[in-house]
Design a protein around this motif. Structure first.
Motif, PDB file in Angstrom:
ATOM      1  N   VAL A  70       0.879  -1.182   0.000  1.00 15.37           N
ATOM      2  CA  VAL A  70       0.000   0.000   0.000  1.00 15.37           C
ATOM      3  C   VAL A  70       0.907   1.220   0.000  1.00 15.37           C
ATOM      4  O   VAL A  70       1.719   1.393   0.912  1.00 15.37           O
ATOM      5  N   GLU A  71       0.787   2.054  -1.022  1.00 15.68           N
ATOM      6  CA  GLU A  71       1.667   3.215  -1.176  1.00 15.68           C
ATOM      7  C   GLU A  71       0.808   4.479  -1.317  1.00 15.68           C
ATOM      8  O   GLU A  71      -0.143   4.509  -2.114  1.00 15.68           O
ATOM      9  N   LEU A  72       1.153   5.477  -0.527  1.00 19.54           N
ATOM     10  CA  LEU A  72       0.461   6.762  -0.561  1.00 19.54           C
ATOM     11  C   LEU A  72       1.481   7.804  -1.000  1.00 19.54           C
ATOM     12  O   LEU A  72       2.531   7.964  -0.369  1.00 19.54           O
ATOM     13  N   ASP A  73       1.178   8.510  -2.101  1.00 16.20           N
ATOM     14  CA  ASP A  73       2.173   9.404  -2.689  1.00 16.20           C
ATOM     15  C   ASP A  73       1.512  10.737  -3.043  1.00 16.20           C
ATOM     16  O   ASP A  73       0.361  10.784  -3.487  1.00 16.20           O
ATOM     17  N   SER A  74       2.264  11.807  -2.832  1.00 14.27           N
ATOM     18  CA  SER A  74       1.772  13.146  -3.162  1.00 14.27           C
ATOM     19  C   SER A  74       2.335  13.576  -4.508  1.00 14.27           C
ATOM     20  O   SER A  74       3.555  13.547  -4.728  1.00 14.27           O
ATOM     21  N   ARG A  75       1.449  13.973  -5.401  1.00 16.54           N
ATOM     22  CA  ARG A  75       1.830  14.499  -6.709  1.00 16.54           C
ATOM     23  C   ARG A  75       1.408  15.963  -6.789  1.00 16.54           C
ATOM     24  O   ARG A  75       0.606  16.423  -5.974  1.00 16.54           O
ATOM     25  N   PRO A  76       1.921  16.717  -7.751  1.00 19.35           N
ATOM     26  CA  PRO A  76       1.476  18.120  -7.903  1.00 19.35           C
ATOM     27  C   PRO A  76      -0.041  18.195  -8.103  1.00 19.35           C
ATOM     28  O   PRO A  76      -0.570  17.743  -9.115  1.00 19.35           O
ATOM     29  N   GLY A  77      -0.742  18.719  -7.093  1.00 20.44           N
ATOM     30  CA  GLY A  77      -2.182  18.907  -7.194  1.00 20.44           C
ATOM     31  C   GLY A  77      -3.007  17.670  -6.903  1.00 20.44           C
ATOM     32  O   GLY A  77      -4.235  17.722  -7.002  1.00 20.44           O
ATOM     33  N   SER A  78      -2.386  16.545  -6.566  1.00 23.18           N
ATOM     34  CA  SER A  78      -3.171  15.336  -6.340  1.00 23.18           C
ATOM     35  C   SER A  78      -2.444  14.391  -5.385  1.00 23.18           C
ATOM     36  O   SER A  78      -1.252  14.548  -5.103  1.00 23.18           O
ATOM     37  N   VAL A  79      -3.196  13.420  -4.909  1.00 25.68           N
ATOM     38  CA  VAL A  79      -2.666  12.343  -4.068  1.00 25.68           C
ATOM     39  C   VAL A  79      -2.999  11.016  -4.750  1.00 25.68           C
ATOM     40  O   VAL A  79      -4.130  10.824  -5.221  1.00 25.68           O
ATOM     41  N   VAL A  80      -2.015  10.130  -4.807  1.00 25.47           N
ATOM     42  CA  VAL A  80      -2.198   8.831  -5.458  1.00 25.47           C
ATOM     43  C   VAL A  80      -1.995   7.733  -4.423  1.00 25.47           C
ATOM     44  O   VAL A  80      -0.975   7.708  -3.712  1.00 25.47           O
ATOM     45  N   MET A  81      -2.953   6.841  -4.303  1.00 23.30           N
ATOM     46  CA  MET A  81      -2.817   5.661  -3.458  1.00 23.30           C
ATOM     47  C   MET A  81      -2.842   4.425  -4.347  1.00 23.30           C
ATOM     48  O   MET A  81      -3.733   4.266  -5.193  1.00 23.30           O
ATOM     49  N   THR A  82      -1.882   3.536  -4.129  1.00 26.95           N
ATOM     50  CA  THR A  82      -1.758   2.318  -4.918  1.00 26.95           C
ATOM     51  C   THR A  82      -1.772   1.118  -3.985  1.00 26.95           C
ATOM     52  O   THR A  82      -1.059   1.101  -2.980  1.00 26.95           O
ATOM     53  N   VAL A  83      -2.600   0.140  -4.320  1.00 25.50           N
ATOM     54  CA  VAL A  83      -2.629  -1.136  -3.597  1.00 25.50           C
ATOM     55  C   VAL A  83      -2.338  -2.228  -4.613  1.00 25.50           C
ATOM     56  O   VAL A  83      -3.088  -2.410  -5.575  1.00 25.50           O
ATOM     57  N   ARG A  84      -1.237  -2.930  -4.428  1.00 24.29           N
ATOM     58  CA  ARG A  84      -0.873  -3.987  -5.378  1.00 24.29           C
ATOM     59  C   ARG A  84      -0.496  -5.259  -4.626  1.00 24.29           C
ATOM     60  O   ARG A  84      -0.150  -5.227  -3.439  1.00 24.29           O
ATOM     61  N   GLY A 112     -14.398  13.036  -6.127  1.00 28.60           N
ATOM     62  CA  GLY A 112     -13.712  13.599  -7.275  1.00 28.60           C
ATOM     63  C   GLY A 112     -12.465  12.847  -7.700  1.00 28.60           C
ATOM     64  O   GLY A 112     -11.582  13.423  -8.351  1.00 28.60           O
ATOM     65  N   GLY A 113     -12.372  11.584  -7.371  1.00 35.63           N
ATOM     66  CA  GLY A 113     -11.187  10.805  -7.719  1.00 35.63           C
ATOM     67  C   GLY A 113     -11.428   9.862  -8.885  1.00 35.63           C
ATOM     68  O   GLY A 113     -12.548   9.703  -9.380  1.00 35.63           O
ATOM     69  N   ARG A 114     -10.334   9.224  -9.307  1.00 33.99           N
ATOM     70  CA  ARG A 114     -10.399   8.239 -10.390  1.00 33.99           C
ATOM     71  C   ARG A 114      -9.747   6.952  -9.924  1.00 33.99           C
ATOM     72  O   ARG A 114      -8.701   6.966  -9.262  1.00 33.99           O
ATOM     73  N   LEU A 115     -10.375   5.838 -10.293  1.00 32.18           N
ATOM     74  CA  LEU A 115      -9.852   4.529  -9.924  1.00 32.18           C
ATOM     75  C   LEU A 115      -9.499   3.758 -11.185  1.00 32.18           C
ATOM     76  O   LEU A 115     -10.275   3.724 -12.149  1.00 32.18           O
ATOM     77  N   ALA A 116      -8.326   3.146 -11.187  1.00 34.29           N
ATOM     78  CA  ALA A 116      -7.878   2.327 -12.318  1.00 34.29           C
ATOM     79  C   ALA A 116      -7.364   0.999 -11.787  1.00 34.29           C
ATOM     80  O   ALA A 116      -6.694   0.944 -10.746  1.00 34.29           O
ATOM     81  N   VAL A 117      -7.668  -0.070 -12.513  1.00 37.17           N
ATOM     82  CA  VAL A 117      -7.251  -1.418 -12.111  1.00 37.17           C
ATOM     83  C   VAL A 117      -6.421  -2.021 -13.228  1.00 37.17           C
ATOM     84  O   VAL A 117      -6.843  -2.029 -14.400  1.00 37.17           O
ATOM     85  N   ARG A 118      -5.247  -2.517 -12.869  1.00 33.55           N
ATOM     86  CA  ARG A 118      -4.385  -3.196 -13.839  1.00 33.55           C
ATOM     87  C   ARG A 118      -4.077  -4.600 -13.321  1.00 33.55           C
ATOM     88  O   ARG A 118      -3.576  -4.759 -12.209  1.00 33.55           O
ATOM     89  N   SER A 119      -4.405  -5.614 -14.140  1.00 29.73           N
ATOM     90  CA  SER A 119      -4.175  -6.986 -13.704  1.00 29.73           C
ATOM     91  C   SER A 119      -4.121  -7.905 -14.913  1.00 29.73           C
ATOM     92  O   SER A 119      -4.543  -7.531 -16.025  1.00 29.73           O
ATOM     93  N   ALA A 120      -3.587  -9.078 -14.701  1.00 29.46           N
ATOM     94  CA  ALA A 120      -3.552 -10.126 -15.710  1.00 29.46           C
ATOM     95  C   ALA A 120      -3.392 -11.450 -14.983  1.00 29.46           C
ATOM     96  O   ALA A 120      -2.791 -11.496 -13.894  1.00 29.46           O
ATOM     97  N   PRO A 121      -3.905 -12.538 -15.529  1.00 28.70           N
ATOM     98  CA  PRO A 121      -3.765 -13.839 -14.869  1.00 28.70           C
ATOM     99  C   PRO A 121      -2.299 -14.162 -14.584  1.00 28.70           C
ATOM    100  O   PRO A 121      -1.450 -14.104 -15.460  1.00 28.70           O
ATOM    101  N   GLY A 122      -2.016 -14.460 -13.318  1.00 28.29           N
ATOM    102  CA  GLY A 122      -0.667 -14.816 -12.916  1.00 28.29           C
ATOM    103  C   GLY A 122       0.259 -13.651 -12.697  1.00 28.29           C
ATOM    104  O   GLY A 122       1.433 -13.856 -12.364  1.00 28.29           O
ATOM    105  N   ALA A 123      -0.203 -12.418 -12.875  1.00 25.23           N
ATOM    106  CA  ALA A 123       0.674 -11.245 -12.788  1.00 25.23           C
ATOM    107  C   ALA A 123       0.293 -10.313 -11.654  1.00 25.23           C
ATOM    108  O   ALA A 123       0.757  -9.179 -11.597  1.00 25.23           O
ATOM    109  N   GLY A 124      -0.546 -10.731 -10.720  1.00 26.23           N
ATOM    110  CA  GLY A 124      -0.945  -9.868  -9.627  1.00 26.23           C
ATOM    111  C   GLY A 124      -1.915  -8.792 -10.069  1.00 26.23           C
ATOM    112  O   GLY A 124      -2.337  -8.733 -11.237  1.00 26.23           O
ATOM    113  N   THR A 125      -2.261  -7.910  -9.131  1.00 21.26           N
ATOM    114  CA  THR A 125      -3.243  -6.850  -9.401  1.00 21.26           C
ATOM    115  C   THR A 125      -2.758  -5.546  -8.781  1.00 21.26           C
ATOM    116  O   THR A 125      -2.193  -5.543  -7.688  1.00 21.26           O
ATOM    117  N   THR A 126      -2.988  -4.455  -9.496  1.00 18.21           N
ATOM    118  CA  THR A 126      -2.668  -3.111  -8.990  1.00 18.21           C
ATOM    119  C   THR A 126      -3.916  -2.246  -9.082  1.00 18.21           C
ATOM    120  O   THR A 126      -4.519  -2.127 -10.153  1.00 18.21           O
TER     121      THR A 126
END
Length: 555
Positions: free
Chosen positions: A447-461, A490-504
């Motif tokens: 679980v990663e919480l990161d600050s970007r210019p004008g936004s905050v990004v949280m990633t769970v992989r 006001g946020g956006r959610l994106a999911v990246r995954s593939a069989p056998g390759a985990g999920t982000t």
């Protein structure tokens, strides 16, 4: 003159011989009266040349039987190697001390502690062993370890039950969740919960069980339950059980909250074995957990979300002031015991060190579970401690409960997020980790919480099985719910995954305004200092979540 000198010498020799005999007699009396077993071994062959009565009684042999016997005949076969070490150490002039198992003449095994040294016997050096029967001490240690393990298991079971009970405030779903857990913890084959409604007891969650009526009148001896008794084999409660009544293999436990008996927990075992006293005691702890959960659910139904949240705050404070503090103290004591053993030179991998390490590990896990439970019951702590600390606490609880290794990384400075945004990000991380545990079969999650210019990004992989996001998944609404939650702030959610390759799972939210950022920083500065408690935790190697730091949890 010569004759006089000869007589004087004879008298001196006779006096010396008399004193020597007297001293030998004193040694013999001490040797025979010593309560510990004493054994003298030949330095060449190792056979027994002398023993005292205590050694004979200890091993069940007559004196004549032991003289000339080789020690391997009364030492347990698995400890013969210890005698070799004993023989070599004493022969080389070194002291020896160890614990072993000896055999009595009738074959019974008992534990002994052996001290060895050299001993002048009959004009030359022999091996002297002092043997003490420590069976009672070993048995007491084993019993203590067993009780510690049982108590730790009970605490873990109660925490697990409390955690599951905290997942919902609606009565029917609550019962559906906790009843299987109750049956597992208490080793019962059938369980039911009845709640009081006026002069009736109404069974909760009985739609698919026609063998038991859904409601019965209050039993005539209801006052006994109101006094807190656990009733067994009482015909008055027969209507609460399936055909055959309660019997001796069943218990009825009161569920009490706020000084009022709000219902009963009924349990029965199919094997016909009655509940042991220890199990009946544990049922009270389970009933306490259920009572709190059911009380919360009924308050939620009666007063809606505001009243339910207030009740959860009260429970969280009570848990923090009682169980949480006790668990923290238990963790400190366990660590202190580890340090004391290390200072005393006790092997940490030995029969005492390893169980103590396990107790220490379990208490730390229980403490993490309790803190996470307190946080779940008191969501206002999110505003007080910040998102990073909240994520670290939740990850520690999931690690302790599920065994999933989770790493949490967050910026040192608290991010300028609105309280609503922090809560939504926290719930999104919860849902994502829940999916990892339930579906991914992963070994590690990040679980990663990161600050970007004008936004905050949280990633769970995770490094789990993954899936095809394009494949239809009927009945699975988790991702859609997460998308809706992110959109609410006001946020956006994106999911990246593939069989056998985990999920982000990646969630991006806009940062709060400058005024809100200032308010967040002011609130952070106004928080009470917990440096003293943190110092204690650091000193004893405990894991504590801190706002405004990089957080990492490990299993």
């Amino acid at each position: 003159m010569p004759g006089g000198a000869s007589e004087d010498s004879a008298e001196i020799m006779a006096s010396a011989e008399e004193r020597l005999l007297e001293r030998e007699e004193q040694y013999r009396r001490i040797f025979d009266a010593t309560s510990d077993g004493l054994i003298v071994n030949d330095p060449d062959t190792g056979v027994v040349v002398e023993v005292n009565p205590a050694f004979c009684r200890m091993h069940g042999y007559a004196y004549e039987e032991l003289i000339g016997m080789h020690p391997t005949q009364f030492i347990h076969a698995e400890d013969h190697g210890l005698f070799v070490e004993y023989f070599e150490a004493i022969s080389q002039g070194r002291a020896f001390r160890a614990r072993a198992r000896d055999l009595r003449k009738d074959g019974a095994v008992f534990d002994v502690e052996v001290h060895g040294t050299t001993f002048l016997f009959r004009g030359r050096q022999h091996l002297l062993g002092v043997v003490r029967d420590v069976s009672a001490e070993v048995a007491a240690t084993r019993l203590l370890e067993q009780r510690v393990a049982e108590r730790t298991h009970e605490l873990g079971s109660l925490l697990s039950l409390a955690n599951r009970a905290a997942t919902t405030l609606e009565l029917e779903p609550l019962v559906a969740i906790v009843l299987p857990e109750v049956e597992r913890v208490l080793a019962s084959s059938w369980a039911a919960i009845y709640v009081r409604d006026g002069e009736l007891l109404v069974r909760v969650g009985a739609e698919h069980d026609p063998s038991v009526t859904r409601q019965v009148e209050l039993p005539a001896n209801w006052h006994a339950l109101a006094a807190g008794e656990v009733l067994v084999d009482d015909s008055e409660f027969e209507p609460l059980f399936p055909a055959g009544g309660p019997g001796t293999c069943a218990v009825v436990v009161p569920l009490a909250a706020s000084g009022e008996t709000i219902g009963v927990l009924c349990l029965r075992r199919a094997d016909g074995e009655p509940f042991a006293q220890e199990q009946r005691t544990l049922t009270r702890g389970v009933a306490d957990q259920l009572s709190v959960a059911i009380s919360n659910a009924r308050h939620y139904e009666a007063t809606q979300e505001a009243a339910a949240l207030e009740e959860r705050h009260r429970i969280a404070r009570d848990l923090h002031d009682s169980v949480s503090q006790s668990l923290f103290s238990l963790t400190l004591h366990a660590r202190t015991a580890e340090l004391a053993l290390a200072k005393a030179g006790v092997d940490p991998e030995g029969p005492l060190g390893r169980p103590l390490q396990e107790v220490s590990r379990l208490t730390r896990g229980a403490l993490a579970e309790m803190r996470a439970l307190i946080f779940e019951l008191r969501p206002g702590a999110l505003a007080e401690e910040g998102l990073g600390a909240a994520l670290a606490k939740h990850a520690a609880a999931v690690t302790a409960r599920e065994g999933l290794d989770i790493s949490v990384h967050a910026p040192e400075q608290r991010l300028a997020l609105a309280v609503e945004q922090e809560e939504h990000l926290y719930r999104l991380a919860q849902e994502a980790l829940h999916n990892v545990v339930k579906h991914a079969g992963a070994q590690h999650a990040w679980v990663e919480l990161d600050s970007r210019p004008g936004s905050v990004v949280m990633t769970v992989r995770d490094d789990g099985a993954g899936f095809d996001p394009a494949e239809p998944r009927p009945g699975h609404l988790g991702l859609r719910t997460m998308e809706d939650r992110a959109a609410q702030v006001g946020g956006r959610l994106a999911v990246r995954s593939a069989p056998g390759a985990g999920t982000t799972v990646r969630i991006e939210l806009p940062l709060a305004t400058e005024s809100l950022a200032g308010a967040v920083l002011c609130a952070q500065a106004a928080r009470p200092s917990s440096s003293r408690l943190d110092g204690l935790a650091d000193r004893y190697g405990l894991v504590r979540a801190r706002a405004g730091r990089s957080h990492a949890t490990q299993s």
